[in-house]
Enzyme design. Structure first.
Site, short mmCIF file in Angstrom:
data_model
loop_
_atom_site.label_atom_id
_atom_site.label_comp_id
_atom_site.label_asym_id
_atom_site.label_seq_id
_atom_site.Cartn_x
_atom_site.Cartn_y
_atom_site.Cartn_z
N GLY A 13 -43.86 10.86 23.34
CA GLY A 13 -44.23 12.27 24.04
C GLY A 13 -43.20 13.23 23.79
N GLY A 14 -42.49 13.53 22.71
CA GLY A 14 -41.54 14.57 22.42
C GLY A 14 -42.50 15.68 22.06
N HIS A 15 -43.09 16.46 23.15
CA HIS A 15 -43.76 17.70 23.07
C HIS A 15 -43.87 18.46 23.98
CE1 HIS A 15 -46.85 15.56 24.86
NE2 HIS A 15 -46.94 14.50 23.87
N ALA A 16 -44.41 19.89 24.02
CA ALA A 16 -44.87 20.57 25.03
C ALA A 16 -46.22 20.94 24.87
CB ALA A 16 -43.97 21.80 24.78
N ARG A 36 -41.36 17.81 27.17
CA ARG A 36 -41.34 16.46 27.82
C ARG A 36 -41.36 15.36 27.15
NH1 ARG A 36 -45.38 13.24 27.35
NH2 ARG A 36 -47.31 13.38 28.02
#
Ligand code: TYD
Length: 137
Positions: free
Chosen positions: A52-55, A100
Site C-alpha cells: 500500500g505505498g500510495h495516496a 500511506r
C-alpha cells in the site's frame, strides 16, 4: 490539488467482552466518520511484508487489524505518523491526501479496510514525488 483536511486518528471501537468470545463493531457516521461505500481486506500476507505505498486524492479509509499486527505509516507531505495496529477493537481513520504504507505484517494478520468511495484507479497517486508535488499545490 489534494488537501488533507483532517488528522489521522485512532478510534476505539465498542467492545463486548464475553466468555463466549468478544464482539466489536463499527457503523458509518458513528465510529467511522464517513459513509462506507466499499470494504476490502488484506490477508495471507507473508510475515514482514509491506503493502500500500500510495495516496488517494478523495478516498478516506478506516483500517482495522482484525487479526495479527501491522504498522500503518502516514505522511501528509509535512509530517509522518506510525500507527501500530494490533487489536481488533481499534480503527485508524485515514483522511484523504495522505501517503500511506502498511508495513511489518505479522504472519496470519488480517486487515479490514472500510472506504468512503468505490474503487477508482484514477484516485490513486502511486509515486511519492508526484504526491509531494500535488500536496503542495
Ligand atoms: P492496491 O490498492 O494496489 O493494493 P496495495 O496498495 O496494497 O498494493 O490493489 C491491488 C489490486 O487490487 C489492484 O490491481 C486493484 C485491485 N483492487 C480493486 O479492484 N478493488 C479494490 O477495492 C482494491 C482496494 C483493489
Amino acid at each position: 490539488m489534494i488537501k488533507a483536511s483532517d488528522k489521522p486518528q485512532i478510534i476505539q471501537l465498542p467492545k463486548f467482552l464475553d466468555k463466549r468470545g468478544n464482539l466489536s463493531f463499527a457503523e458509518q457516521f458513528k465510529q467511522v466518520p464517513f459513509k462506507i461505500e466499499r470494504s476490502y481486506w488484506i490477508y495471507d500476507v507473508p510475515g514482514g511484508e509491506d503493502r500500500g505505498g500510495h495516496a488517494y486524492r478523495e478516498n478516506e479509509e478506516f483500517i482495522i487489524a482484525l487479526s495479527g499486527a501491522f504498522d500503518v505509516v502516514l505522511n501528509d507531505g509535512k509530517q509522518e505518523w506510525t500507527f501500530p495496529l494490533n487489536r481488533s477493537y481499534y480503527g485508524l481513520y485515514v483522511p484523504k491526501g495522505m501517503w500511506r504504507e502498511m508495513k511489518n505484517f505479522s504472519t496470519n494478520s488480517f486487515a479490514l479496510i472500510l472506504a468512503s468511495t468505490p474503487y477508482n484507479e484514477d484516485d490513486y497517486i502511486r509515486d511519492f514525488n508526484e504526491f509531494k508535488v500535488e500536496v503542495k499545490a
